[in-house]
Write an enzyme that holds these catalytic residues in place. Structure first.
Site, mmCIF file in Angstrom:
data_model
loop_
_atom_site.group_PDB
_atom_site.id
_atom_site.type_symbol
_atom_site.label_atom_id
_atom_site.label_comp_id
_atom_site.label_asym_id
_atom_site.label_seq_id
_atom_site.Cartn_x
_atom_site.Cartn_y
_atom_site.Cartn_z
ATOM 1 C CB SER A 82 -24.939 -9.980 26.867
ATOM 2 O OG SER A 82 -26.100 -9.269 27.254
ATOM 3 C CB THR A 84 -21.855 -24.172 39.815
ATOM 4 O OG1 THR A 84 -21.680 -22.764 40.014
ATOM 5 C CG2 THR A 84 -20.510 -24.863 39.769
ATOM 6 N N GLY A 100 -27.339 -21.126 36.562
ATOM 7 C CA GLY A 100 -27.782 -20.279 35.458
ATOM 8 C C GLY A 100 -27.643 -20.871 34.065
ATOM 9 C CB ILE A 101 -26.906 -19.149 30.838
ATOM 10 C CG1 ILE A 101 -28.098 -18.173 30.892
ATOM 11 C CG2 ILE A 101 -26.600 -19.543 29.392
ATOM 12 C CD1 ILE A 101 -27.844 -16.812 30.245
ATOM 13 N N GLY A 102 -25.022 -21.347 32.215
ATOM 14 C CA GLY A 102 -23.936 -22.339 32.092
ATOM 15 C C GLY A 102 -24.387 -23.726 32.509
ATOM 16 N N GLY A 113 -17.857 -21.562 34.319
ATOM 17 C CA GLY A 113 -18.879 -20.952 35.189
ATOM 18 C C GLY A 113 -20.230 -21.613 35.040
ATOM 19 C CE1 TYR A 153 -22.457 -9.029 31.544
ATOM 20 C CE2 TYR A 153 -24.232 -7.739 30.542
ATOM 21 C CZ TYR A 153 -23.659 -8.965 30.839
ATOM 22 O OH TYR A 153 -24.271 -10.125 30.419
#
Ligand code: NAD
Length: 264
Positions: A141, A16, A18-20, A14, A154
Site C-alpha cells: 500500500s 472473495t 475487493g482488490i483480490g 483473500g 497497518y
C-alpha cells in the site's frame, strides 16, 4: 495485449472481495487457472460464481482457508500444492489511535498482513525456482511509504511486505522467477465503499461529497483526487503476473493515483 497466462496457475489470497477478487477475475479473464481464497466455503463459492458469471469459460476454483493461521495455511497447501503465480493480497486495516493499539492488535495485523505472505512464499517459492518460472506479488500500500498516523500498525505491515518482497527477489538471481510488490492507494473495494457510505449517512451528505472531502483533507497529494477502482489496481497486477513483465524484478510499483510525492 495477450498476457500469455493461459498455461499458468495462480492463487490469490483473500480474494472473495475487493482488490483480490478483481485480481482473480483479471487473471481468469486472461486465461489463467485461478484459485480464489477466503475463510468460508459460502463466500468462496459466491466469488467463483461471480467470476464465472462474467466469463463462463473461466478456469476458477475456490479454496476456503483462514490464512491468518499456520493451520489454515496447511489446509490450503493440501489443496493447492503448487502454483506459478502467488498473489499475497490478504490484508486488513482499521483506524486506531497508537496508544490504543494493544499487543493483541499488533500480533493480529502482523499475522494476517505479513506472516500469511511469509508462509505462502516459503511454500511456493522453492518450487518456482526449481521450475525456473514464477511470480510472487505482494499487495502492499502507499501506506507502507506514507505511514498513516491513524493506523500506524497497518502502515508498518505494509512496509514490511515491501522489505520481504525485495528480500525474496534477491533469491531469484539469474532465474525467470520475479518477486515484486504493488502499492495501491485509496481504492474503492467493498470495505472502503461501505465505510464511505456509513460516513455519508452519519453526516447526512451524499457519497461523492465524502469522497471529495476525503481527498481534500486526508489525501491532498492525490493527483487523481478520487478512489481508484479495484479493476485499475488489478490491471497492473495482471501485467506483473504475466511472462511479459520479465524485466521487472525486486520492484515496488505504485497504483496509488500519485499520492506518494516522489518521482521515484
Ligand atoms: P477487502 O476487505 O475488501 O477484502 C479482503 C478479502 O480478504 C476478503 O475477501 C475477505 O473475506 C478476505 N479475508 C479476510 N481475512 C481473511 C483470512 N484470515 N483468510 C482468508 N481470507 C481473508 O480488502 P481490500 O480493500 O480489497 O484490500 C486488499 C489488499 O489491498 C489488502 O492487503 C490491503 O492492505 C491492500 N490495499 C487496499 C487499499 C484500499 O484502499 N482498499 C489500499 C491500499 C492497499
Amino acid at each position: 495485449m495477450d498476457l500469455k497466462l493461459t498455461n499458468k496457475t495462480a492463487l490469490v489470497s483473500g480474494s472473495t472481495a475487493g482488490i483480490g477478487l478483481a485480481i482473480a477475475a483479471a487473471l481468469a479473464q486472461e486465461g489463467a487457472s485461478v484459485f480464489v481464497n477466503g475463510r468460508t466455503k459460502e463466500r468462496v463459492a459466491a466469488a467463483v460464481e461471480q467470476i464465472k458469471s462474467v466469463n463462463a469459460n473461466s478456469n476458477v476454483q475456490g479454496v476456503a482457508a483462514d490464512l491468518s493461521t499456520q493451520s489454515g495455511a496447511e489446509e490450503l497447501f493440501q489443496q493447492v500444492p503448487e502454483v506459478d503465480i502467488l498473489i499475497n493480497n490478504l490484508g486488513i486495516y482499521e483506524a486506531k489511535p497508537f496508544a490504543e493499539i494493544s499487543d493483541e492488535d499488533w500480533n493480529k495485523i502482523i499475522e494476517i498482513n505479513f506472516l500469511s505472505g511469509v508462509r505462502l512464499s516459503r511454500r511456493y517459492l522453492p518450487r518456482m525456482l526449481e521450475k525456473n518460472w514464477g511470480r510472487i506479488i505482494f499487495i502492499s500500500s502507499e501506506s507502507g511509504v506514507n505511514i498513516p498516523s491513524e493506523m500506524i500498525h497497518y502502515g508498518v505491515t505494509k512496509t514490511a511486505q515491501v522489505a520481504l518482497s525485495r528480500g525474496l527477489a534477491e533469491l531469484t538471481v539469474g532465474s525467470n522467477v520475479t518477486v515484486n510488490s504493488v502499492l495501491p492507494g485509496p481504492t474503492k473495494s467493498e470495505g472502503v465503499a461501505s465505510f464511505v457510505q456509513d460516513l455519508a449517512t452519519s453526516q447526512g451528505v451524499d457519497q461523492s461529497q465524502v469522497e471529495k472531502e476525503f481527498f481534500q483533507t486526508t489525501r491532498p497529494s492525490s493527483l487523481i483526487q478520487r478512489f481508484a477502482s479495484p479493476e485499475e489496481v488489478a490491471a497492473l497486477v495482471a501485467f506483473i503476473a504475466s511472462p511479459l513483465s520479465s524485466a521487472t524484478n525486486g520492484a515496488a510499483l505504485r497504483a496509488e493515483g500519485g499520492v506518494v510525492r516522489s518521482a521515484l
